[in-house]
Design an enzyme around this catalytic site. Structure first.
Site, short mmCIF file in Angstrom:
data_model
loop_
_atom_site.label_atom_id
_atom_site.label_comp_id
_atom_site.label_asym_id
_atom_site.label_seq_id
_atom_site.Cartn_x
_atom_site.Cartn_y
_atom_site.Cartn_z
N VAL A 23 -12.33 2.08 13.45
CA VAL A 23 -13.54 2.73 13.97
C VAL A 23 -14.67 1.73 13.54
O VAL A 23 -15.55 1.69 14.17
CB VAL A 23 -13.83 4.12 13.19
CG1 VAL A 23 -15.27 4.89 13.51
CG2 VAL A 23 -12.58 5.09 14.03
N SER A 24 -14.52 1.20 12.29
CA SER A 24 -15.53 0.26 11.88
C SER A 24 -15.54 -1.04 12.84
O SER A 24 -16.73 -1.47 13.02
CB SER A 24 -15.63 0.18 10.44
OG SER A 24 -14.45 -0.54 10.06
N TYR A 46 1.00 -1.32 -0.11
CA TYR A 46 -0.09 0.04 -0.07
C TYR A 46 0.89 1.33 -0.02
O TYR A 46 0.80 2.13 -0.86
CB TYR A 46 -0.86 0.04 1.14
CG TYR A 46 -1.95 1.05 1.27
CD1 TYR A 46 -3.16 1.04 0.38
CD2 TYR A 46 -1.81 2.22 2.01
CE1 TYR A 46 -3.99 1.99 0.51
CE2 TYR A 46 -2.61 3.33 2.15
CZ TYR A 46 -3.72 2.92 1.34
OH TYR A 46 -4.80 4.04 1.21
N PHE A 63 -14.45 -1.24 15.82
CA PHE A 63 -15.04 -0.98 17.26
C PHE A 63 -16.62 -0.91 17.15
O PHE A 63 -17.18 -1.18 18.06
CB PHE A 63 -14.26 0.24 17.87
CG PHE A 63 -13.04 0.19 17.91
CD1 PHE A 63 -12.20 -1.09 17.79
CD2 PHE A 63 -12.11 1.33 18.14
CE1 PHE A 63 -10.73 -0.92 18.03
CE2 PHE A 63 -10.86 1.30 18.22
CZ PHE A 63 -10.02 0.21 18.35
#
Ligand code: UDP
Length: 322
Positions: free
Chosen positions: A188-189, A145, A191
């Site tokens: 975030v997704s 990446y 959690f």
């Protein structure tokens, strides 16, 4: 009137950019090219605009009978577990994708690319200005990446130098918000989904590593202003992000507050996980006066959890309706 191509337009960030582009009155045709590797048709299913067309294709192989005035290249997974699983494909989507897309640009057209704050690797300078060259391990687990973003930047800035290509390159920092995949794997997704489904919130390592979390709407506002709205000669790279740096454990604790009953567990650290990341926004503030990330993570994380909860209700309804 302009024709526009968005590669990766079915993805989390790409689909929000498509919504923004469709607000413009000077666009006659907007083509989204996406192979649905990490993108989802559902991210575009609300669009009823007759100017919009969807072309399922790998970005490297995209075919088109006509050329475009503006091309936006967002065709790449951005989540570590996704790009680590298919590193060669990640390199190809970014770099070979950019090479193919450049062939589809009209003379004098504009090529916009979403690079990444990953070009800074595990930084030893904080905050990171665009002039910081970064600290990336080109043989490490994140290299597919990081290095493909770096090499695609090289390809585009060299195209500017030798062909006078009109490029615009942004380096976004940890974007989160609605339309992230439930199985995306980023913090975030993860959690939010873990809390909503009663699973423990997984912290990789001690959780003291930090990021600068940018809510999608704020980031797209910055993209709009840099890619097409404001006028200046600077072509990038430009940091776009929230410069409030917050540790991973603080985000997890906030999720626990929002979803009572959640609990945190610590698991093995992610390989070569950067210890910190924070944008120096001096340049962004100069070029895009008035722009900043207005939505604090406390509010953005709540809106993201609410969105995931709503998606789960929708899916349950769809299942119960057969
Ligand atoms: N992270 C975590 N638990 C998770 C997912 C991520 O502790 O379930 C950590 C990860 O190790 C990193 C930070 O959260 O330190 C941000 O990770 P993410 O994958 O969201 O973005 P990136 O590593 O690309 O900045």
């Amino acid at each position: 009137m302009k024709s526009v191509l968005v590669a990766g337009g079915a993805g989390f960030v790409g689909s929000h950019l498509v919504d923004r582009l469709l607000r413009r009155a000077d666009i006659a045709r907007l083509v989204v090219v996406d192979n649905l590797w990490s993108g989802l048709v559902d991210n575009l299913s609300h669009i009823r605009d007759p100017r919009f067309h969807f072309e399922p294709s790998d970005v490297e192989a995209v075919q088109s009978p006509h050329l475009f005035d503006e091309i936006y290249h967002l065709a790449s997974p951005a989540s570590p577990p996704w790009y680590m699983q298919q590193p060669e494909r990640t390199i190809s989507a970014n770099l070979i994708g950019a090479m193919r897309l450049r062939e589809l640009l009209k003379d004098g057209g504009r090529f916009c690319y979403t690079s990444s704050s990953e070009v800074y690797g595990d930084p030893i300078v904080s905050p990171q200005p665009e002039s910081y060259r970064g600290q990336v391990d080109c043989t490490g687990p994140r290299s597919s990446y990081d290095e493909s973003k770096r090499c695609t930047e090289a390809f585009l800035f060299e195209s500017q130098r030798v062909r006078n290509l009109d490029v615009r390159v942004v380096r976004p920092f940890n974007i989160y918000g609605p339309r992230t995949r439930a199985d995306d794997g980023r913090a975030v997704s993860n959690f939010a989904m873990q809390a909503l489904t009663g699973r423990p919130i997984t912290i990789y390592g001690d959780g003291l590593q930090s990021r600068s979390w940018g809510y999608i709407d704020d980031i797209i506002e910055g993209f709009e202003r840099f890619f097409w709205r404001d006028t200046f000669d600077y072509r990038g790279p430009l940091n776009i992000g929230n410069d409030r740096e917050i540790s991973v454990i603080d985000v997890a604790r906030h999720v626990c507050k929002l979803v009572p009953g959640s609990r945190i567990i610590h698991v093995d650290p992610a390989p070569q996980d950067p210890t910190n990341r924070c944008p120096d926004l001096t340049l962004a503030r100069q070029l895009l006066p008035g722009w900043s990330c207005h939505i604090p993570y406390e509010q953005g994380v709540k809106m993201t959890i609410d969105w995931f909860a709503n998606q789960m209700r929708r899916e349950r309804r769809a299942v119960s309706n057969g």
